[in-house]
Design an enzyme around this catalytic site. Structure first.
Site, PDB file in Angstrom:
ATOM      1  N   HIS A 231      97.683  25.281   5.069  1.00 25.10           N
ATOM      2  CA  HIS A 231      97.517  26.710   5.347  1.00 25.10           C
ATOM      3  C   HIS A 231      96.247  26.969   6.152  1.00 25.10           C
ATOM      4  O   HIS A 231      96.261  27.750   7.113  1.00 25.10           O
ATOM      5  CB  HIS A 231      97.477  27.501   4.038  1.00 25.10           C
ATOM      6  CG  HIS A 231      98.825  27.858   3.487  1.00 25.10           C
ATOM      7  ND1 HIS A 231      99.611  26.947   2.836  1.00 25.10           N
ATOM      8  CD2 HIS A 231      99.525  29.023   3.503  1.00 25.10           C
ATOM      9  CE1 HIS A 231     100.733  27.531   2.460  1.00 25.10           C
ATOM     10  NE2 HIS A 231     100.717  28.779   2.858  1.00 25.10           N
ATOM     11  N   GLU A 232      95.151  26.333   5.746  1.00 22.36           N
ATOM     12  CA  GLU A 232      93.895  26.517   6.467  1.00 22.36           C
ATOM     13  C   GLU A 232      94.002  25.995   7.895  1.00 22.36           C
ATOM     14  O   GLU A 232      93.494  26.627   8.834  1.00 22.36           O
ATOM     15  CB  GLU A 232      92.763  25.795   5.735  1.00 22.36           C
ATOM     16  CG  GLU A 232      91.398  25.968   6.377  1.00 22.36           C
ATOM     17  CD  GLU A 232      90.967  27.421   6.426  1.00 22.36           C
ATOM     18  OE1 GLU A 232      90.451  27.848   7.473  1.00 22.36           O
ATOM     19  OE2 GLU A 232      91.151  28.142   5.413  1.00 22.36           O
TER      20      GLU A 232
END
Length: 301
Positions: A231-232
């Site tokens: 996600h990051e």
């Protein structure tokens, strides 16, 4: 090439090689035993089992480039030797999905330009120069536009686009999401809202960890760690700024899920309260706060 695609393909090819080695060994030592007697059903589906049997009886190329390209185009992240297929393609179904994508795409643009971006710009000004009360009021006003954008984007991708692709490729397994809007806790939400990714993590990360003796809690935390990194990476790559906010938000949910599971043992499961608490956190904390943070980083970075 997407790492999740090739990861699934590599894992399955390794399993196929191991199964074939077991088949050849048993056939040399005890040729009277049938294939289904010693092949674990967890290793392969019935259709894949039949394809393996055909391969052993009449050696052919088990996997072709056509199979690999179909897997990369199909709306799934989990590779199989055989997929459920429909008999024909419905043109009416395709036209309906195209219409949905056009309408939802236009709605996304309207929501972004007319509501979301103006509120974001004014929120940044209040965050830098205004009062805390006014800033919080702006974040609350961001709730509905952020929620509508997320729901519209979800419908566009998981319902319209994936079903369009599945129909075009005659892909039979079309369960791309569950009833996540009725979930009682975060654990149910993450298991239901994105089934292609959930199935990939279950098949290639969670279950292998359990087979190696890792506890369910530790396996879940490892899955969340990998998911948080992905996600990051996706968010940071999009805005070209590394902040670790998406990573922290994902990892924070792992202990929350553990606390929810423990509390349900003692308090019991209340579907209404659980669903209300999910929607309150989802609408008033998750969507507006995350969207503001990354919009701020993008505009000031």
């Amino acid at each position: 090439i997407n790492a999740e695609y090739m990861g699934s393909y590599t894992h399955v090819m390794k399993d196929v090689r191991r199964i074939i080695q077991r088949v050849n060994h048993i056939r040399r030592t005890n040729p009277k035993i049938s294939l289904t007697e010693f092949v674990d059903q967890n290793d392969t589906s019935q259709s894949n089992l039949e394809k393996l049997r055909d391969h052993l009886d009449k050696p052919v190329n088990l996997v072709t480039y056509k199979d690999l390209f179909y897997f990369m185009a199909a709306p799934t992240l989990c590779y199989q030797l055989e997929y459920a297929r429909t008999k024909s393609v419905s043109k009416i179904f395709l036209l309906c999905r195209v219409g949905e994508m056009l309408v939802s795409g236009a709605l996304l643009v309207i929501l972004m330009l007319q509501f979301h971006i103006p509120l974001m710009n004014s929120s940044i000004e209040l965050y830098q120069h205004g009062s805390l009360i006014d800033f919080i009021e702006k974040l609350i006003r961001l709730t509905l536009p952020s929620l509508y954008i997320w729901l519209t984007g979800f419908y566009f991708l998981f319902h319209s686009y994936l079903n369009f692709t599945a129909e075009l490729l005659r892909f039979g397994d079309r369960q791309f999401y569950g009833e996540w809007w009725n979930c009682r806790n975060l654990n149910e939400y993450w298991r239901l809202w994105n089934l292609p990714v959930h199935n990939w993590f279950t098949r290639h990360v969670y279950n292998p960890l359990l087979k190696r003796g890792v506890s369910k809690t530790a396996a879940m935390n490892i899955v969340f760690l990998i998911s948080a990194i992905l996600h990051e990476y996706l968010v940071s790559f999009s805005i070209k700024t590394i902040s670790f906010w998406a990573f922290a938000a994902m990892m924070l949910q792992a202990p929350i899920m553990i606390i929810q599971r423990i509390s349900e043992k003692y308090i019991g499961k209340n579907e209404t309260i659980g669903n209300i608490s999910f929607w309150v956190s989802f609408c008033f904390i998750g969507q507006p706060a995350v969207s503001f943070v990354y919009f701020y980083l993008y505009m000031t970075g």
